[in-house]
Motif scaffolding. Sequence first.
Motif, mmCIF file in Angstrom:
data_model
loop_
_atom_site.group_PDB
_atom_site.id
_atom_site.type_symbol
_atom_site.label_atom_id
_atom_site.label_comp_id
_atom_site.label_asym_id
_atom_site.label_seq_id
_atom_site.Cartn_x
_atom_site.Cartn_y
_atom_site.Cartn_z
ATOM 1 N N LEU A 172 0.339 -1.446 -0.132
ATOM 2 C CA LEU A 172 0.096 -0.260 -0.140
ATOM 3 C C LEU A 172 0.765 0.752 -0.027
ATOM 4 O O LEU A 172 0.305 2.593 -0.526
ATOM 5 C CB LEU A 172 -1.207 -0.187 1.313
ATOM 6 N N SER A 173 2.421 1.037 0.232
ATOM 7 C CA SER A 173 3.133 2.470 0.556
ATOM 8 C C SER A 173 4.217 1.826 0.028
ATOM 9 O O SER A 173 4.520 0.534 0.552
ATOM 10 C CB SER A 173 2.478 3.330 1.914
ATOM 11 N N SER A 174 5.142 3.056 0.224
ATOM 12 C CA SER A 174 6.664 2.393 0.036
ATOM 13 C C SER A 174 7.177 2.889 1.537
ATOM 14 O O SER A 174 8.368 3.133 1.475
ATOM 15 C CB SER A 174 7.065 2.898 -1.239
ATOM 16 N N ASN A 175 6.602 1.942 2.209
ATOM 17 C CA ASN A 175 7.628 1.928 3.633
ATOM 18 C C ASN A 175 8.693 1.375 4.084
ATOM 19 O O ASN A 175 8.499 -0.458 3.638
ATOM 20 C CB ASN A 175 6.906 1.573 4.833
ATOM 21 N N THR A 176 10.351 1.704 3.669
ATOM 22 C CA THR A 176 11.012 0.497 3.720
ATOM 23 C C THR A 176 11.248 0.037 5.522
ATOM 24 O O THR A 176 12.287 -1.104 4.840
ATOM 25 C CB THR A 176 12.621 1.181 3.717
ATOM 26 N N ALA A 177 10.494 0.578 6.348
ATOM 27 C CA ALA A 177 10.269 -0.458 8.220
ATOM 28 C C ALA A 177 9.373 -1.903 7.806
ATOM 29 O O ALA A 177 9.863 -2.906 7.926
ATOM 30 C CB ALA A 177 10.073 0.123 8.905
ATOM 31 N N ILE A 178 8.587 -2.071 6.210
ATOM 32 C CA ILE A 178 8.174 -3.022 6.377
ATOM 33 C C ILE A 178 8.383 -3.993 5.566
ATOM 34 O O ILE A 178 9.142 -3.424 4.192
ATOM 35 C CB ILE A 178 7.118 -2.753 5.708
ATOM 36 N N ALA A 179 8.779 -5.421 5.996
ATOM 37 C CA ALA A 179 10.140 -6.464 4.447
ATOM 38 C C ALA A 179 9.143 -6.513 3.495
ATOM 39 O O ALA A 179 7.718 -6.687 3.165
ATOM 40 C CB ALA A 179 9.654 -7.365 5.382
ATOM 41 N N LYS A 180 9.456 -6.223 2.407
ATOM 42 C CA LYS A 180 9.365 -6.074 0.739
ATOM 43 C C LYS A 180 9.139 -7.831 0.794
ATOM 44 O O LYS A 180 9.712 -9.359 0.705
ATOM 45 C CB LYS A 180 9.849 -5.719 0.093
ATOM 46 N N ASP A 181 8.098 -8.200 -0.049
ATOM 47 C CA ASP A 181 7.516 -9.678 -0.691
ATOM 48 C C ASP A 181 7.713 -10.923 -0.051
ATOM 49 O O ASP A 181 7.689 -11.400 -0.076
ATOM 50 C CB ASP A 181 8.878 -10.149 -1.596
ATOM 51 N N VAL A 182 6.637 -10.515 1.208
ATOM 52 C CA VAL A 182 6.905 -10.949 2.358
ATOM 53 C C VAL A 182 4.731 -11.423 2.655
ATOM 54 O O VAL A 182 4.144 -10.719 2.677
ATOM 55 C CB VAL A 182 6.865 -10.729 3.531
ATOM 56 N N GLY A 183 4.861 -12.248 2.128
ATOM 57 C CA GLY A 183 2.520 -13.085 1.450
ATOM 58 C C GLY A 183 2.372 -13.392 3.227
ATOM 59 O O GLY A 183 1.336 -13.420 3.378
ATOM 60 N N ILE A 184 3.053 -14.223 3.860
ATOM 61 C CA ILE A 184 2.333 -14.893 5.016
ATOM 62 C C ILE A 184 3.314 -14.444 6.550
ATOM 63 O O ILE A 184 4.662 -14.975 6.268
ATOM 64 C CB ILE A 184 2.626 -16.524 5.095
ATOM 65 N N TYR A 185 2.798 -14.250 7.545
ATOM 66 C CA TYR A 185 3.629 -13.811 8.447
ATOM 67 C C TYR A 185 3.176 -14.954 9.805
ATOM 68 O O TYR A 185 1.592 -15.336 10.138
ATOM 69 C CB TYR A 185 2.813 -12.775 9.327
ATOM 70 N N CYS A 186 4.219 -15.614 10.649
ATOM 71 C CA CYS A 186 4.087 -16.043 11.979
ATOM 72 C C CYS A 186 4.478 -14.905 12.992
ATOM 73 O O CYS A 186 5.467 -14.812 13.099
ATOM 74 C CB CYS A 186 4.952 -18.145 11.947
ATOM 75 N N HIS A 187 3.129 -15.171 13.878
ATOM 76 C CA HIS A 187 3.307 -13.452 15.334
ATOM 77 C C HIS A 187 3.433 -14.990 16.149
ATOM 78 O O HIS A 187 2.449 -15.955 16.191
ATOM 79 C CB HIS A 187 1.719 -13.444 14.917
ATOM 80 N N VAL A 213 7.142 -11.203 15.811
ATOM 81 C CA VAL A 213 6.896 -12.364 14.889
ATOM 82 C C VAL A 213 8.016 -12.731 14.344
ATOM 83 O O VAL A 213 9.591 -12.329 14.468
ATOM 84 C CB VAL A 213 6.992 -11.244 13.337
ATOM 85 N N LYS A 214 7.967 -14.038 15.030
ATOM 86 C CA LYS A 214 8.228 -15.119 14.586
ATOM 87 C C LYS A 214 9.256 -15.720 13.340
ATOM 88 O O LYS A 214 10.325 -16.130 13.161
ATOM 89 C CB LYS A 214 8.097 -16.785 15.562
ATOM 90 N N SER A 215 8.608 -15.705 12.828
ATOM 91 C CA SER A 215 8.665 -15.829 11.176
ATOM 92 C C SER A 215 8.236 -15.537 9.857
ATOM 93 O O SER A 215 6.999 -14.934 10.317
ATOM 94 C CB SER A 215 9.264 -17.368 10.706
ATOM 95 N N THR A 216 8.718 -15.720 8.868
ATOM 96 C CA THR A 216 8.160 -15.072 7.612
ATOM 97 C C THR A 216 7.774 -16.055 6.310
ATOM 98 O O THR A 216 8.912 -16.554 6.585
ATOM 99 C CB THR A 216 8.366 -14.034 7.633
ATOM 100 N N LEU A 246 8.164 -26.802 9.673
ATOM 101 C CA LEU A 246 9.586 -26.931 10.420
ATOM 102 C C LEU A 246 10.604 -26.240 9.900
ATOM 103 O O LEU A 246 11.767 -26.341 10.747
ATOM 104 C CB LEU A 246 9.490 -28.782 10.810
ATOM 105 N N ARG A 247 11.275 -26.136 8.921
ATOM 106 C CA ARG A 247 12.200 -25.835 8.002
ATOM 107 C C ARG A 247 11.991 -24.601 7.612
ATOM 108 O O ARG A 247 12.849 -23.179 7.602
ATOM 109 C CB ARG A 247 12.773 -26.598 6.810
ATOM 110 N N GLY A 248 10.975 -24.040 7.802
ATOM 111 C CA GLY A 248 10.906 -22.422 7.531
ATOM 112 C C GLY A 248 11.859 -21.870 6.462
ATOM 113 O O GLY A 248 11.634 -20.572 5.797
ATOM 114 N N ASN A 249 10.828 -22.839 5.244
ATOM 115 C CA ASN A 249 10.972 -22.729 3.928
ATOM 116 C C ASN A 249 9.453 -23.251 2.577
ATOM 117 O O ASN A 249 8.946 -23.367 3.195
ATOM 118 C CB ASN A 249 11.916 -23.218 3.175
ATOM 119 N N GLN A 250 9.492 -23.084 1.873
ATOM 120 C CA GLN A 250 8.943 -22.948 0.745
ATOM 121 C C GLN A 250 9.036 -23.954 0.858
ATOM 122 O O GLN A 250 10.193 -24.802 -0.075
ATOM 123 C CB GLN A 250 8.474 -21.936 -0.413
#
Length: 440
Positions: A15-30, A38-41, A75-79
């Motif tokens: 929605l904005s060019s906020n550089t503090a928010i990670a790019k290309d992340v679609g799923i967050y584990c909180h 935020v534990k992992s993405t 378990l492995r933290g990847n796709q």
Amino acid sequence: MLSEEFVSAICGPPLSSNTAIAKDVGIYCHALSPTYSVKSTFKKSSTPVNCLAVSETHAFAAQHEKAYIHVYSRLRGNQEAFVAFPERIRCLTLAGDVLVMGTTEGRLMLWETCTGRLVSTPPRHVQAVSCVVATPYHVITGSDDSDIHVWSLPQLLELDPAATEHEPEHSLSNHRAAITALSASPSVSIDTNFCVSASKDKSCIIWNYQTGDALRTLLFPSFPLCLSLDPSSRAICVACEDGTLYFPELFGEKPLLGPQSEEASTVVQVSSAFGATQPDVGPATCLSLSYDGTVLLTGHPKGRVLKWDMADNKTPVELANLNAVVTNLVFTSPFPAEKTTKTVTIVKPSQAERAYTFTAQLESHQGPQTRFDLLLNSIGFPQEELENAIAALGQPATAESVGEQELRKQNEELWEIINEQKALQKHTLQRYVEAKTSRS
């Protein structure tokens, strides 16, 4: 203290060019408690509403306007896998190790993630399947055609394809517009189980889905976008298009269900809102209740995740800003289900005829349970052990074994030695006293 965790998914560009928010992340584990973090993405995912399912080992995310699913290993933290299907996936849910999917063609597909077996039904819905929920024995689907179908899960998973025609057990057709959300109670009894459906006709209907009866109809000022049943199935949390939240209780002062409620044909107008979001936040696109029903999380088009205290009904607290439309929120249970196997690696689906092979990791000892295992895993004393102990007390004393007789004999000999040493010590002490007395 229990650790509460939830998973969120977004859809669409930033929605904005906020550089503090990670790019290309679609799923967050909180992690929600004890402290939020935020534990992992997981990257490269654009997940529409009702298109995220999470297990203890994996996260399944259908992609926006695509005919494939991204599978992520928690378990492995990847796709882990990229799985293509013959039709676009509109919604999905998990029924144990089976991923249940609704397609844009009105079809239902079931993928056994441990075997790769894929079951597909004919297009029983006229339009796309918009939402799906699973219970231990049933699958319930809602569609843009305003109909709701109730399916038998064992029949859908029948190994003999000629044994069933994949027809729904019931069709619930009281709505007059597209179905937007479904939620089902965990009960499996035909007398106490029910589900709740939301529609664009501004109504929610409570159903006994095993009999097909409509138990109560609720009307709202605007149409519901998403809903969720309280974990104890005592209330419904509904978020509407105008940004309001409602929390009608099913068994309150004026119960909506049960013997003291009004006739099922009576329509109830819900007007008292639990809360409302600010215009700059937007209406809730998704919501989820914690395991004890005290915390409500809502996701919004402006990228915000809000936390509501259901007990105090205070102003919501912003947990996160994900910089994209929040489409899915899923709480993970702090009490994992006891399973004998774990799906470490999924098996990609295939409709080809092949051997039925189950691939999983054993989680516990598969041998017979010993008496020690029974006593160790029981709360208190098992009833069987108490009965055996009481029966043993009532039996007459049995003759001593050879080993017990030998122990008794050794014990007697030891006491004789001790008594002799005591007598000798006493005699020696007496002579010492007499000698001392004679000298004085």
